[in-house]
Design an enzyme around this catalytic site. Structure first.
Site, PDB file in Angstrom:
ATOM      1  N   SER A 157       0.031  -2.387   1.284  1.00  0.00           N
ATOM      2  CA  SER A 157      -0.489  -2.076   2.620  1.00  0.00           C
ATOM      3  C   SER A 157      -0.588  -0.580   2.890  1.00  0.00           C
ATOM      4  CB  SER A 157       0.358  -2.785   3.661  1.00  0.00           C
ATOM      5  OG  SER A 157       0.344  -4.160   3.367  1.00  0.00           O
ATOM      6  N   ARG A 172      -4.383   7.673   0.300  1.00  0.00           N
ATOM      7  CA  ARG A 172      -3.236   8.523   0.631  1.00  0.00           C
ATOM      8  C   ARG A 172      -2.094   7.612   1.053  1.00  0.00           C
ATOM      9  NH1 ARG A 172      -6.125   8.101   5.007  1.00  0.00           N
ATOM     10  NH2 ARG A 172      -7.802   9.297   4.066  1.00  0.00           N
ATOM     11  N   ASP A 210      -2.089  -5.921   4.229  1.00  0.00           N
ATOM     12  CA  ASP A 210      -1.381  -6.885   5.092  1.00  0.00           C
ATOM     13  C   ASP A 210      -2.253  -7.392   6.236  1.00  0.00           C
ATOM     14  OD1 ASP A 210      -1.256  -4.408   6.365  1.00  0.00           O
ATOM     15  OD2 ASP A 210       0.914  -4.382   6.624  1.00  0.00           O
TER      16      ASP A 210
HETATM   17  C1  GLC Z   1      -0.481   1.659   7.634  1.00  0.00           C
HETATM   18  C2  GLC Z   1      -1.215   1.389   6.329  1.00  0.00           C
HETATM   19  C3  GLC Z   1      -2.068   0.147   6.433  1.00  0.00           C
HETATM   20  C4  GLC Z   1      -1.224  -1.022   6.925  1.00  0.00           C
HETATM   21  C5  GLC Z   1      -0.491  -0.660   8.209  1.00  0.00           C
HETATM   22  C6  GLC Z   1       0.446  -1.781   8.651  1.00  0.00           C
HETATM   23  O1  GLC Z   1      -1.410   1.927   8.614  1.00  0.00           O
HETATM   24  O2  GLC Z   1      -2.014   2.503   5.982  1.00  0.00           O
HETATM   25  O3  GLC Z   1      -2.631  -0.179   5.195  1.00  0.00           O
HETATM   26  O4  GLC Z   1      -2.064  -2.125   7.163  1.00  0.00           O
HETATM   27  O5  GLC Z   1       0.274   0.507   8.009  1.00  0.00           O
HETATM   28  O6  GLC Z   1       1.373  -2.086   7.683  1.00  0.00           O
END
Ligand code: GLC
Length: 475
Positions: A157, A172, A210
């Site tokens: 995520s 990143r 996620d």
């Molecule tokens: C951050 C991550 C994203 C994820 C979110 C919730 O924003 O970059 O990919 O979905 O956290 O976990």
């Protein structure tokens, strides 16, 4: 206050009850954290144009990552899939069997604690640890020496560019992860190399965010779901876009009305700092983070930062107004000593004596607040929590506006959403203000506790991908 704004909930009452020399400072913080209806609307308008920009060839602040999850599950998905979710504190591994009928599955899972040091260690340490956990799980499932590689969907995520469903180049790190040698690289061969080295028979067949997992898992149970969102350590959302509305994949010549899930990665909204009502506290949080200038919206809203916001506000009130006078506040000066569950507990205690809040401060921070200090603390938490919920609503409202969605269900997962009791109603109130619903209309867009995105959602995505590849993904 402009017309249509909700009344300030506790403000006036608190200001009347605290010693007068606190009033100007408390009012200043109240002004900083109050987001009016007009401001919410202005933020949402800008948000809509930034979502569009992210889909364009030129791109923008919001990555709008194409996930190659094409459409919703039908309910006819079958098979056994393994899933791995690399969260901030735990690694969760599941074996999911999709059985007959919509919403039907069996699941076996294990959790492994991720040490804090892994978040800023080396890539080899991270992948080695994950490979060990997966090996252990296969051992328990009597598959450690399976001659065939076991198919795995990996919920990773963070923002990734996906040339295909089974590749993910990390754009990143977010959520204060800071591991060298992964940004700019595909995480699949990195993890597969560690698995190979340890002879763990696993093949990664899908990389899943996620939010996309949440979107798919929730829609499997509830066909009215159109948006999947996470409100936890981070904050983000995914939805289905038609290929024809995504200029940056025009060269793929996909049928224009084919849906594909977009992981917006909208935590990066307004990195240009054009519209968000940033306070000096937000600036301090940003400067102290491993990636200053990034994830501007997420840093104002998400769970990882709410505790820090409260901590900084309280320190300022201590330094300027003598809050917690005569007490040792050295523990409060340590970063991340306060987390979002601290705020949730404070808001739960609505009693006159505020005994739970007192005990929390005493136990966790070694501070024994006076009665007027407890009142100030509870009000500060309310301001910070309300701002987060109201700004959170802007992202959801922006997707609805962009897609002309007038009514839908939003599947939301994450510890903060599930455990912070006032969050849902505050976000719902903000959606009502932004989307101008008439007072007698029942909420057309509603937030629902989501189904298990990184278990069944990831397994469904794996099944959909295998089906689309005519099985070649498994060979
Ligand atoms: C951050 C991550 C994203 C994820 C979110 C919730 O924003 O970059 O990919 O979905 O956290 O976990």
């Amino acid at each position: 206050m402009s017309a249509g704004n909700p009344p300030k909930p506790l403000g006036c009452q608190v200001l009347a009850e605290i010693p007068p020399d606190y009033v100007p400072a408390v009012q200043r913080i109240e002004d900083m954290f109050t987001v009016t209806t007009d401001k919410l609307k202005q933020i949402t308008e800008h948000f809509v144009s930034e979502l569009e920009k992210g889909l364009s060839l030129e791109g923008g602040n919001i990555p709008m990552n194409v996930t190659w999850v094409m459409g919703f599950p039908t309910g006819n998905e079958h098979g056994k899939y393994f899933t791995l979710d690399m969260g901030g504190t735990n690694l969760r591994v599941c074996e999911v069997v999709l059985t007959d009928g919509r919403g039907k599955y069996e699941i076996v899972q294990a959790k492994y604690k991720m040490r804090e040091e892994l978040k800023s260690g080396t890539a080899d340490q991270l992948w080695g640890f994950i490979a060990d956990c997966l090996g252990e799980f296969l051992e328990e499932r009597h598959l450690r020496h399976s001659p065939e590689k076991v198919p795995l969907a990996f919920t990773f995520s963070y923002p990734v560019t996906q040339p295909s469903i089974r590749n993910g180049i990390l754009q990143r790190w977010t959520k204060d992860f800071n591991i060298d040698g992964v940004e700019g690289h595909d995480v699949v061969p990195q993890l597969e190399a560690a698995l190979e080295q340890k002879n763990v028979p696993i093949k990664i067949i899908a990389i899943v965010n996620d939010t996309t997992g949440t979107l798919i898992a929730s829609s499997y149970e509830d066909p009215l779901i159109q948006i999947g969102s996470i409100f936890s350590t981070g904050c983000n959302a995914a939805y289905m876009e038609n290929c024809g509305s995504i200029p940056k994949i025009k060269d793929k010549n996909l049928p224009p009305d084919t849906p594909v899930a977009i992981n917006t990665e909208y935590g990066a909204f307004d990195n240009e700092r054009k519209v968000l009502p940033l306070t000096p506290f937000d600036g301090e949080i940003d400067r102290a983070s491993p990636r200053p200038g990034q994830q501007t919206y997420e840093k104002m809203v998400a769970g990882l930062y709410l505790g820090e916001l409260l901590r900084l506000v309280l320190i300022q009130l201590h330094d300027t107004n003598g809050l917690f006078k005569g007490q040792d506040i050295s523990r409060l000066r340590q970063t991340h000593v306060v987390d979002s569950s601290f705020l949730a507990t404070i808001e739960e205690d609505v009693s006159e004596a505020m005994g739970d809040i007192f005990n929390l401060f005493d136990r966790q921070l070694g501070i024994k607040p006076a009665p007027h200090e407890l009142k100030i603390v509870r009000y500060m938490v309310e301001l910070i929590g309300t701002r987060a919920a109201r700004l959170y609503a802007c992202g959801i409202a922006a997707i609805c506006k962009k897609k002309n969605i007038e009514s839908c269900h939003v599947g939301v997962d994450g510890s903060v959403f599930n455990k912070y009791s006032h969050f849902r109603e505050r976000a719902a109130q903000a959606l009502r203000e932004i989307l101008d619903w008439p007072p007698d209309l029942k909420d057309p867009v509603t937030l629902h506790s989501a189904e298990d995105g990184s278990g069944v959602g990831a397994a469904l995505i794996a099944a959909l991908a295998v089906e689309r590849s005519d099985g070649s993904l498994l060979s």
